[in-house]
Write a protein that holds these residues in place. Structure first.
Motif, mmCIF file in Angstrom:
data_model
loop_
_atom_site.group_PDB
_atom_site.id
_atom_site.type_symbol
_atom_site.label_atom_id
_atom_site.label_comp_id
_atom_site.label_asym_id
_atom_site.label_seq_id
_atom_site.Cartn_x
_atom_site.Cartn_y
_atom_site.Cartn_z
ATOM 1 N N ASN A 1 60.941 -51.986 -4.555
ATOM 2 C CA ASN A 1 61.510 -51.444 -5.751
ATOM 3 C C ASN A 1 62.730 -50.641 -5.384
ATOM 4 N N VAL A 2 62.536 -49.988 -4.286
ATOM 5 C CA VAL A 2 63.243 -48.904 -3.865
ATOM 6 C C VAL A 2 64.559 -49.433 -2.674
ATOM 7 N N ASP A 3 64.006 -50.215 -1.539
ATOM 8 C CA ASP A 3 64.850 -50.503 -0.594
ATOM 9 C C ASP A 3 64.682 -51.656 -0.079
ATOM 10 N N ILE A 4 65.345 -52.229 0.766
ATOM 11 C CA ILE A 4 65.508 -53.442 1.624
ATOM 12 C C ILE A 4 65.548 -53.310 2.997
ATOM 13 N N THR A 5 64.639 -53.790 3.779
ATOM 14 C CA THR A 5 64.537 -53.700 5.273
ATOM 15 C C THR A 5 64.687 -55.352 5.941
ATOM 16 N N PHE A 6 65.653 -55.435 6.692
ATOM 17 C CA PHE A 6 65.810 -56.537 7.735
ATOM 18 C C PHE A 6 65.203 -56.023 9.167
ATOM 19 N N ALA A 7 64.344 -56.842 9.485
ATOM 20 C CA ALA A 7 63.711 -56.712 10.889
ATOM 21 C C ALA A 7 64.335 -57.855 11.864
ATOM 22 N N LEU A 8 65.084 -57.576 12.933
ATOM 23 C CA LEU A 8 65.664 -58.645 13.862
ATOM 24 C C LEU A 8 64.721 -58.364 14.989
ATOM 25 N N GLN A 9 63.993 -59.763 15.643
ATOM 26 C CA GLN A 9 63.489 -59.560 16.975
ATOM 27 C C GLN A 9 64.746 -59.295 18.112
ATOM 28 N N ALA A 10 64.488 -58.545 19.212
ATOM 29 C CA ALA A 10 65.476 -58.436 20.020
ATOM 30 C C ALA A 10 65.878 -59.475 20.901
ATOM 31 N N GLU A 11 64.882 -60.408 20.890
ATOM 32 C CA GLU A 11 65.382 -61.859 21.567
ATOM 33 C C GLU A 11 66.393 -62.423 20.887
ATOM 34 N N VAL A 12 66.612 -62.119 19.622
ATOM 35 C CA VAL A 12 67.610 -63.101 19.030
ATOM 36 C C VAL A 12 69.083 -62.154 18.917
ATOM 37 N N LEU A 13 68.934 -60.855 19.399
ATOM 38 C CA LEU A 13 70.261 -60.110 19.576
ATOM 39 C C LEU A 13 70.529 -59.757 20.839
ATOM 40 N N PHE A 14 69.556 -59.464 21.812
ATOM 41 C CA PHE A 14 69.901 -59.241 23.331
ATOM 42 C C PHE A 14 69.232 -59.967 24.130
ATOM 43 N N GLY A 15 69.653 -59.871 25.636
ATOM 44 C CA GLY A 15 69.242 -60.272 26.548
ATOM 45 C C GLY A 15 67.997 -59.389 26.996
ATOM 46 N N LYS A 16 67.208 -59.961 28.112
ATOM 47 C CA LYS A 16 65.855 -59.229 28.344
ATOM 48 C C LYS A 16 66.404 -57.848 29.091
ATOM 49 N N ASP A 17 65.927 -56.730 28.592
ATOM 50 C CA ASP A 17 66.042 -55.534 28.965
ATOM 51 C C ASP A 17 67.521 -55.005 28.922
#
Length: 216
Positions: free
Chosen positions: A98-114
């Protein structure tokens, strides 16, 4: 020994009628089976739902339904209900309350390893979230980075903060009136077990949280 007394004629007639009726019923049942009527079978479906029971009567005057002397009803509250939607691969998860929205994106779809360098696909995902932030007229956005527990804690803290900064860098150009809160939590606050790679993959993530329209 005296022979049995013969039954009266009326009794013998009634008996013959009952015997005849039983034979007729047997013939009808046999004929029904021969003519293709489906025989009765047991319902072996373990998921079968029984017929609904009649509603339970409630006594409106029951003491258990009454407020005690001097008691009053509490203030009306709207419960915070959370809705969670996750894509098939678990790469992106959306949580609505009711208060907010949160998107959680896995690191693998955003960045390369480390790495904290965003991929081309990551930019498209983040820009889509920016459009939702703008649609909700949010003025404050939290971007938090998280890692698994592999490597040192200090390295995880630095990497998670760098990744959060990278995501904020894509969000901010289209949201000039938004204030950002950026944090890197490293291996803190896991959402799955770090004992398996599947769990560690879920823990390596960036979360973007903002207020819903009309929330106060």
């Amino acid at each position: 020994m005296q022979p049995p007394t013969p039954a009266p004629a009326a009794h013998r007639s009634a008996l013959r009628c009952r015997v005849g009726l039983s034979a007729a019923v047997a013939v009808v049942l046999s004929a029904s089976t021969l003519w293709g009527a489906a025989p009765a079978t047991a319902d072996d479906d373990p998921n079968a739902v029984p017929s609904a029971a009649p509603p339970v009567e409630v006594d409106a005057n029951s003491p258990g339904l009454m407020l005690g002397d001097g008691a009053t009803l509490g203030d009306i509250r709207v419960l915070d209900i959370k809705s969670v939607v996750e894509d098939m691969g678990g790469e992106e998860r959306r949580e609505d309350t009711n208060v907010d929205i949160t998107f959680a994106l896995q690191a693998e779809v955003l960045f390369g390893k480390d790495s904290a360098k965003l991929s081309g696909e990551a930019n498209a995902r983040i820009i889509a979230i920016a459009a939702e932030i703008k649609n909700q007229n949010a003025t404050k956005v939290r971007v938090f980075g998280f890692t698994d527990n592999l490597g040192t804690s200090a390295h995880g803290d630095v990497l998670s903060k760098e990744r959060a900064n990278a995501v904020q860098g894509v969000l901010s150009p289209g949201l000039p009136n938004v204030t950002f809160e950026i944090r890197g939590y490293g291996e803190q606050y896991p959402i799955a077990s770090n004992d398996t790679e599947e769990g560690r993959k879920k823990n390596r993530r960036v979360e973007i949280t903002f207020q819903r329209t009309g929330a106060s």
